[in-house]
Design an enzyme around this catalytic site. Structure first.
Site, PDB file in Angstrom:
ATOM      1  N   TYR A  68     134.172  96.787 -14.211  1.00 54.22           N
ATOM      2  CA  TYR A  68     133.142  97.622 -13.146  1.00 54.22           C
ATOM      3  C   TYR A  68     131.655  97.915 -13.595  1.00 54.22           C
ATOM      4  CZ  TYR A  68     136.423  99.494  -9.451  1.00 54.22           C
ATOM      5  OH  TYR A  68     136.092  99.178  -8.349  1.00 54.22           O
ATOM      6  N   ASP A 245     112.176  89.857   4.579  1.00 51.28           N
ATOM      7  CA  ASP A 245     112.869  89.479   4.770  1.00 51.28           C
ATOM      8  C   ASP A 245     113.468  87.773   4.396  1.00 51.28           C
ATOM      9  OD1 ASP A 245     116.274  87.636   4.999  1.00 51.28           O
ATOM     10  OD2 ASP A 245     116.634  89.359   5.826  1.00 51.28           O
ATOM     11  N   THR A 274     118.965  86.412   0.451  1.00 51.53           N
ATOM     12  CA  THR A 274     120.191  86.157  -0.092  1.00 51.53           C
ATOM     13  C   THR A 274     119.707  84.901  -1.263  1.00 51.53           C
ATOM     14  OG1 THR A 274     120.241  84.276   1.708  1.00 51.53           O
ATOM     15  CG2 THR A 274     121.766  86.524   2.212  1.00 51.53           C
ATOM     16  N   ARG A 283     127.020  83.324  -3.061  1.00 47.05           N
ATOM     17  CA  ARG A 283     127.110  84.275  -1.505  1.00 47.05           C
ATOM     18  C   ARG A 283     126.581  85.815  -2.195  1.00 47.05           C
ATOM     19  NH1 ARG A 283     128.069  82.155   2.959  1.00 47.05           N
ATOM     20  NH2 ARG A 283     128.145  85.052   3.953  1.00 47.05           N
TER      21      ARG A 283
END
Length: 482
Positions: A68, A245, A274, A283
């Protein structure tokens, strides 16, 4: 290390990995093997898919998955994150150097996450401190629902303008069912009905009338380049922030195929992407911003995101390092030249293409006009023949977003396998052969159906055989034996 040595080591690693997985759940191990076999045995033309390199794939499966690390480099909410700091800083540095960006935020889990982070970054940045003080708070995190409503009004009712879905935009660019269409008062711009190209004068007129807070450029199914310098001029006229984008064409930017006015970085204040698609990484997503937005975007977690996926950030670092090489630039140039070859192959065979061609990585075929089929029928028939595509709307599509009138094709994945212009011409021939021998079938009620179709006898096996000649000549992960 020579490629053959890398592949030999990867073979050992993957064989051992699958054996270990099989001890816990053999069904998963078998599905992994079958997925590789399926990808090796099909012509993958989905524009948003690619094949990550073996080092990138291996970087995803490590114990970084167990960490984490909310916060950002040097400012974590958990102890013991020194190694996460190293890989996040490395990924950000590679992104900044590769794209010439002032600041990179590499935590987003996907393109949608990246866009949400970008929207909230812009909104947070546009909330001026005097306005906050008037509301009796010191931070945007302290605002009540009524406070936000007041600020939305002061910010021009949070207006957003992006490309419409049927013209090639993405659902996160203000499409009403998506959260972006609910966060903002939204309006879309389209393309010239006669040509399918962006009409910058028409966009300028719409922006002047609507006065958006954010003007979004970029696309998921527009087969042409965009002049981002002109889009920035349009945004500046009304004081809007230009957000681009570039998820689909990031690899063409990284590979220096899109430069100058066609490069969003340096023209837009905020750029999202991406890391897979044409960039050929894992990904995930990223946000690139001018320095003035850096402090805001670094609050993406916890503003929008949960804990960053450290294993994916490590894979992003590997992929971005590989994208800085001359080999990747050659790959990017091949993506664009192969797309032209694919488009010209369709045109020679009488097919109709949206905008009449391409100058990026996308070819959008009007299958309704060309073959008398819906996009869904064409997509399904091609899949039967071992050709993987996706149905897609075309401008003014009479069949809507579900059945559609088009199929979208992209060249990044097969270019990764080594397909050249001649191979893509043969791909165009196989697609036309398949669709010319496919007819729309009537539905059970006797009316023309939008989903059912019939194919000529023996067609699928014949196309499969011809496709395998191309696939065998351009193997996926050559030398990797599982």
């Amino acid at each position: 290390m020579p490629t053959t040595d890398v592949t030999a080591k990867a073979t050992i690693a993957y064989q051992a990995m699958l054996e270990v997985i099989a001890t816990a759940e053999p069904t998963v191990a078998e599905a992994i093997r079958k997925e590789l076999a399926d990808q090796r045995g099909s012509l993958k033309l989905i524009a948003s898919e690619n094949y990550a390199t073996l080092p990138t794939l291996l970087a995803m499966g490590t114990w970084f998955s167990d960490k984490y690390a909310e916060g950002t480099v040097g400012h974590r909410f958990y102890a013991g994150c020194a190694n996460v700091d190293t890989i996040e800083a490395t990924a950000a540095r590679h992104a900044e150097e590769l794209f010439g960006a002032q600041h990179a935020y590499v935590q987003p889990h996907s393109g949608i996450d990246a866009n949400l982070v970008a929207y909230w970054t812009i909104l947070s940045h546009r909330i001026e401190l005097p306005a906050l003080e008037e509301l009796g708070v010191k931070s945007a995190n302290d605002l009540s629902e009524q406070d936000w409503e007041t600020l939305r009004h002061r910010l021009g009712d949070q207006r957003l303008m992006g490309m419409s879905l049927d013209a090639g935009g993405h659902l996160t660019h203000g499409f009403r069912p998506n959260i972006s269409g609910k966060m903002f008062h939204q309006r879309s711009y389209g393309t010239d009905p006669a040509t399918g190209f962006i009409d910058y004068d028409a966009v300028r007129a719409q922006v002047r009338e609507f006065k958006p807070l954010i003007l979004v450029a970029g696309y998921s199914a527009y087969p042409r380049r965009v002049n981002f310098a002109t889009m920035r001029e349009i945004a500046d006229e009304v004081g809007a922030t230009l957000m681009v984008d570039m998820a689909h064409f990031a690899g063409l930017v990284a590979g220096k195929v899109f430069t100058g006015d066609e490069n969003p970085v340096g023209n837009a204040q905020v750029v999202t992407t991406t890391t897979h698609k044409s960039l050929r990484g894992p990904r995930g997503g990223m946000v690139l911003v001018d320095d003035e937005f850096a402090a805001d975007v670094d609050r993406g977690c916890p503003m929008v995101l949960g804990g960053p996926l450290a294993n994916m950030m490590s894979a992003k670092a590997v992929a971005l390092a590989q994208a800085k090489t001359p080999d990747f630039q050659a790959y990017a140039r091949a993506i664009a030249s192969n797309a032209k070859a694919l488009a010209e192959g369709f045109l020679r065979r009488g097919a109709t293409l949206v905008t009449g061609g391409t100058d990026n990585h996308i070819v959008l075929v009007d299958v309704a006009t060309s073959f008398g089929l819906t996009g869904r029928q064409a997509e399904s028939a091609l899949l039967d023949a071992g050709i993987v595509t996706n149905r897609n709307s075309i401008p003014g599509d009479p069949n809507g977003a579900w059945y559609t009138s088009g199929i979208r094709l992209g060249t990044p994945a097969l270019t990764s396998r080594g397909f050249d212009a001649d191979a893509f011409d043969r791909v165009a021939d196989l697609i036309c052969e398949t669709l010319n021998a496919t007819t729309a079938a009537t539905a059970s009620n006797g009316k023309p159906g939008k989903a059912k179709y019939e194919m000529a006898e023996g067609l699928t096996s014949r196309v499969h055989d011809e496709a395998h000649e191309l696939l065998d000549a351009n193997p996926l992960y050559p030398g990797l034996e599982l």
